[in-house]
Scaffold this motif. Structure first.
Motif, PDB file in Angstrom:
ATOM      1  N   SER A 122       0.847  -1.190   0.000  1.00 10.87           N
ATOM      2  CA  SER A 122       0.000   0.000   0.000  1.00 10.87           C
ATOM      3  C   SER A 122       0.882   1.240   0.000  1.00 10.87           C
ATOM      4  O   SER A 122       2.028   1.192   0.458  1.00 10.87           O
ATOM      5  CB  SER A 122      -0.917   0.020   1.228  1.00 10.87           C
ATOM      6  N   PRO A 123       0.362   2.352  -0.491  1.00 11.37           N
ATOM      7  CA  PRO A 123       1.136   3.599  -0.452  1.00 11.37           C
ATOM      8  C   PRO A 123       1.294   4.077   0.982  1.00 11.37           C
ATOM      9  O   PRO A 123       0.443   3.811   1.842  1.00 11.37           O
ATOM     10  CB  PRO A 123       0.293   4.559  -1.288  1.00 11.37           C
ATOM     11  N   ASP A 124       2.371   4.789   1.252  1.00 16.83           N
ATOM     12  CA  ASP A 124       2.637   5.278   2.614  1.00 16.83           C
ATOM     13  C   ASP A 124       1.558   6.232   3.097  1.00 16.83           C
ATOM     14  O   ASP A 124       1.292   6.334   4.302  1.00 16.83           O
ATOM     15  CB  ASP A 124       3.997   5.988   2.655  1.00 16.83           C
ATOM     16  N   SER A 125       0.898   6.910   2.149  1.00 19.20           N
ATOM     17  CA  SER A 125      -0.062   7.961   2.520  1.00 19.20           C
ATOM     18  C   SER A 125      -1.429   7.406   2.933  1.00 19.20           C
ATOM     19  O   SER A 125      -2.253   8.146   3.470  1.00 19.20           O
ATOM     20  CB  SER A 125      -0.254   8.920   1.349  1.00 19.20           C
ATOM     21  N   ILE A 126      -1.682   6.131   2.698  1.00 18.12           N
ATOM     22  CA  ILE A 126      -3.012   5.592   2.951  1.00 18.12           C
ATOM     23  C   ILE A 126      -3.307   5.525   4.452  1.00 18.12           C
ATOM     24  O   ILE A 126      -2.424   5.189   5.246  1.00 18.12           O
ATOM     25  CB  ILE A 126      -3.170   4.194   2.296  1.00 18.12           C
ATOM     26  N   ASP A 127      -4.524   5.847   4.812  1.00 16.75           N
ATOM     27  CA  ASP A 127      -4.941   5.801   6.217  1.00 16.75           C
ATOM     28  C   ASP A 127      -5.598   4.447   6.477  1.00 16.75           C
ATOM     29  O   ASP A 127      -6.756   4.210   6.125  1.00 16.75           O
ATOM     30  CB  ASP A 127      -5.932   6.938   6.509  1.00 16.75           C
ATOM     31  N   SER A 128      -4.857   3.529   7.080  1.00 14.56           N
ATOM     32  CA  SER A 128      -5.340   2.161   7.301  1.00 14.56           C
ATOM     33  C   SER A 128      -6.412   2.083   8.378  1.00 14.56           C
ATOM     34  O   SER A 128      -7.040   1.040   8.565  1.00 14.56           O
ATOM     35  CB  SER A 128      -4.168   1.239   7.669  1.00 14.56           C
ATOM     36  N   GLU A 129      -6.639   3.173   9.119  1.00  9.29           N
ATOM     37  CA  GLU A 129      -7.652   3.170  10.169  1.00  9.29           C
ATOM     38  C   GLU A 129      -9.064   3.403   9.622  1.00  9.29           C
ATOM     39  O   GLU A 129     -10.054   3.064  10.268  1.00  9.29           O
ATOM     40  CB  GLU A 129      -7.324   4.265  11.207  1.00  9.29           C
ATOM     41  N   LEU A 130      -9.150   3.976   8.433  1.00  6.87           N
ATOM     42  CA  LEU A 130     -10.465   4.227   7.842  1.00  6.87           C
ATOM     43  C   LEU A 130     -11.112   2.909   7.425  1.00  6.87           C
ATOM     44  O   LEU A 130     -10.433   1.994   6.949  1.00  6.87           O
ATOM     45  CB  LEU A 130     -10.323   5.150   6.625  1.00  6.87           C
ATOM     46  N   PRO A 131     -12.420   2.763   7.596  1.00  6.92           N
ATOM     47  CA  PRO A 131     -13.096   1.513   7.216  1.00  6.92           C
ATOM     48  C   PRO A 131     -13.032   1.282   5.711  1.00  6.92           C
ATOM     49  O   PRO A 131     -13.092   2.225   4.918  1.00  6.92           O
ATOM     50  CB  PRO A 131     -14.536   1.731   7.688  1.00  6.92           C
ATOM     51  N   SER A 132     -12.887   0.028   5.311  1.00  4.38           N
ATOM     52  CA  SER A 132     -12.852  -0.315   3.897  1.00  4.38           C
ATOM     53  C   SER A 132     -13.598  -1.623   3.685  1.00  4.38           C
ATOM     54  O   SER A 132     -13.811  -2.394   4.622  1.00  4.38           O
ATOM     55  CB  SER A 132     -11.405  -0.438   3.402  1.00  4.38           C
ATOM     56  N   PHE A 133     -13.988  -1.867   2.459  1.00  6.21           N
ATOM     57  CA  PHE A 133     -14.720  -3.085   2.114  1.00  6.21           C
ATOM     58  C   PHE A 133     -13.715  -4.153   1.688  1.00  6.21           C
ATOM     59  O   PHE A 133     -12.848  -3.899   0.853  1.00  6.21           O
ATOM     60  CB  PHE A 133     -15.716  -2.802   0.995  1.00  6.21           C
ATOM     61  N   ASN A 134     -13.845  -5.346   2.263  1.00  3.15           N
ATOM     62  CA  ASN A 134     -12.874  -6.415   2.013  1.00  3.15           C
ATOM     63  C   ASN A 134     -13.285  -7.294   0.836  1.00  3.15           C
ATOM     64  O   ASN A 134     -14.387  -7.863   0.824  1.00  3.15           O
ATOM     65  CB  ASN A 134     -12.735  -7.289   3.263  1.00  3.15           C
ATOM     66  N   SER A 154     -14.284   4.421  -8.019  1.00  7.76           N
ATOM     67  CA  SER A 154     -13.220   5.302  -7.546  1.00  7.76           C
ATOM     68  C   SER A 154     -13.577   6.067  -6.278  1.00  7.76           C
ATOM     69  O   SER A 154     -12.695   6.596  -5.592  1.00  7.76           O
ATOM     70  CB  SER A 154     -12.833   6.296  -8.654  1.00  7.76           C
ATOM     71  N   ASP A 155     -14.862   6.121  -5.945  1.00  8.04           N
ATOM     72  CA  ASP A 155     -15.294   6.863  -4.762  1.00  8.04           C
ATOM     73  C   ASP A 155     -15.366   5.977  -3.511  1.00  8.04           C
ATOM     74  O   ASP A 155     -15.826   6.428  -2.459  1.00  8.04           O
ATOM     75  CB  ASP A 155     -16.657   7.503  -5.007  1.00  8.04           C
ATOM     76  N   LYS A 156     -14.914   4.735  -3.621  1.00  7.83           N
ATOM     77  CA  LYS A 156     -15.046   3.790  -2.498  1.00  7.83           C
ATOM     78  C   LYS A 156     -13.683   3.308  -2.037  1.00  7.83           C
ATOM     79  O   LYS A 156     -12.708   3.334  -2.796  1.00  7.83           O
ATOM     80  CB  LYS A 156     -15.921   2.605  -2.909  1.00  7.83           C
ATOM     81  N   LYS A 157     -13.627   2.849  -0.784  1.00  8.57           N
ATOM     82  CA  LYS A 157     -12.370   2.394  -0.193  1.00  8.57           C
ATOM     83  C   LYS A 157     -12.414   0.872  -0.042  1.00  8.57           C
ATOM     84  O   LYS A 157     -13.331   0.324   0.561  1.00  8.57           O
ATOM     85  CB  LYS A 157     -12.147   3.061   1.163  1.00  8.57           C
ATOM     86  N   PHE A 158     -11.400   0.199  -0.598  1.00 14.20           N
ATOM     87  CA  PHE A 158     -11.332  -1.249  -0.552  1.00 14.20           C
ATOM     88  C   PHE A 158     -10.016  -1.711   0.081  1.00 14.20           C
ATOM     89  O   PHE A 158      -9.007  -0.995   0.055  1.00 14.20           O
ATOM     90  CB  PHE A 158     -11.386  -1.851  -1.965  1.00 14.20           C
ATOM     91  N   THR A 159     -10.043  -2.923   0.613  1.00 19.70           N
ATOM     92  CA  THR A 159      -8.814  -3.663   0.913  1.00 19.70           C
ATOM     93  C   THR A 159      -8.928  -4.982   0.174  1.00 19.70           C
ATOM     94  O   THR A 159      -9.907  -5.724   0.337  1.00 19.70           O
ATOM     95  CB  THR A 159      -8.636  -3.925   2.414  1.00 19.70           C
TER      96      THR A 159
END
Length: 334
Positions: A16-28, A53-58
């Motif tokens: 993952s990029p260093d800038s990503i906020d891993s604390e934010l909820p994402s869809f697995n 593009s408007d959603k956060k995934f892991t």
């Protein structure tokens, strides 16, 4: 829980990029693949990201082989789309005693490892086969409430097929629905509560039951989960085989409403002979990925050479077709 993390996962690689906020909820979203599907998996991930593009995934990729070149490419993908990808290297020894075929390797059982791994880590995980490409918005799936259902699934074919599977498997309730296991929206808590993985592994080692099984873990999951699933629209698992293109009356079920296209069958959109408009959803995403300049895969096995020749003739590329048939017969003879 049948599969314990310490027994089957040798290592993990976080990309993952260093800038990503891993604390934010994402869809697995999870994939279970062998090395032959890494290319497809990468483009499947890209197709999801470009259409959402408007959603956060892991993304979680469970595989048995992952080379340094693969790591660099997947890291580039994570950085390009500011997303998180986790790679899990699987120890497959525990799976090699389970049934497998030419079309279904032991990697098909990775979905059970995935479901067990996420017990206590996530409530919902979307499992996808790597030959599924996204062409639309996943908002409904992300927000879907499964209630007491163990999984959200998509029915395969129609009632006539369900009746055949019900009779073959000796499960009368399957006449009301039989699903394709390439798409599984898994209710992790309920999966663990009913210990689905243990039930499945027990069935897969039952010699009498295996005489009735045609589709390995897919059949087994349909037996175990009958009446315990939520059936979703076919738009989330619209199946299409590129080999259908060889038919004179090829009917394409992919519509404007389709969200996920599932390229079933031995010819995949990453194969060099799969150059049809129906493969657009793969080729479009490929151009928007770090694999843009990576060539499509050429035929290697006799089966691939045979299909390649047929498709070349179908595409009016006669010289290439003759060459593939020559290689096919040469390989088969020697």
């Amino acid at each position: 829980m049948y599969f314990k993390e310490e027994d089957v996962i040798k290592s993990t690689i976080l990309l993952s990029p260093d800038s990503i906020d891993s604390e934010l909820p994402s869809f697995n979203i999870a994939y279970g693949i062998d090395k032959n599907f890494l290319f497809g998996c990468a483009i499947s991930i890209t197709s999801i990201l470009t259409n959402n593009s408007d959603k956060k995934f892991t993304f979680h990729v469970f595989t048995d082989v992952f080379e340094k070149d693969d790591e660099l490419k997947f890291l580039e993908l994570a950085q390009q789309y500011n997303t998180k990808i986790v790679i899990y290297i699987i120890d497959c020894e525990k799976l090699k005693s389970l049934p497998s075929t030419k079309n279904w390797t032991y990697a098909t059982y990775f979905r059970f490892i995935i479901a067990d791994y996420f017990n206590g880590r996530a409530d919902i995980v979307l499992y996808l086969d790597a030959d599924i490409m996204c062409k639309g918005d996943l908002r409904e799936i992300i927000n879907l409430q499964l209630g007491d259902n163990i999984a959200g699934v998509v029915p395969e074919r129609g009632r006539e097929w369900w009746e055949k599977r019900a009779e073959s498997l000796g499960v009368p309730s399957l006449v009301d629905g039989y699903f394709n296991a390439g798409f599984l929206l898994i209710n992790i808590k309920k999966w663990a509560e009913f210990d689905i993985s243990s039930q499945a592994m027990e069935m897969l080692t039952d010699k009498e039951l295996m005489k009735r099984i045609s589709f390995l873990d897919q059949d087994v999951l349909n037996i175990i989960l009958t009446k315990k699933v939520l059936y979703l629209s076919v738009k989330y698992n619209t199946q299409f085989s590129i080999n259908y293109e060889l038919k004179k009356d090829c009917s394409n079920p992919i519509t404007a409403e389709t969200i996920l296209v599932h390229y079933i069958g031995p010819t995949k959109p990453w194969h060099e002979w799969a150059q049809y408009p129906s493969a657009t959803y793969f080729s479009t995403a490929k151009k928007l990925s770090p694999w843009d300049t990576v060539p499509l895969i050429k035929p290697k096995s006799t089966n691939q050479l045979r299909y390649c020749a047929k498709h070349k003739f179908n595409q009016h590329r006669l010289i290439e077709g003759i060459y593939c048939y020559f290689k096919y017969f040469s390989k088969k003879m020697f």
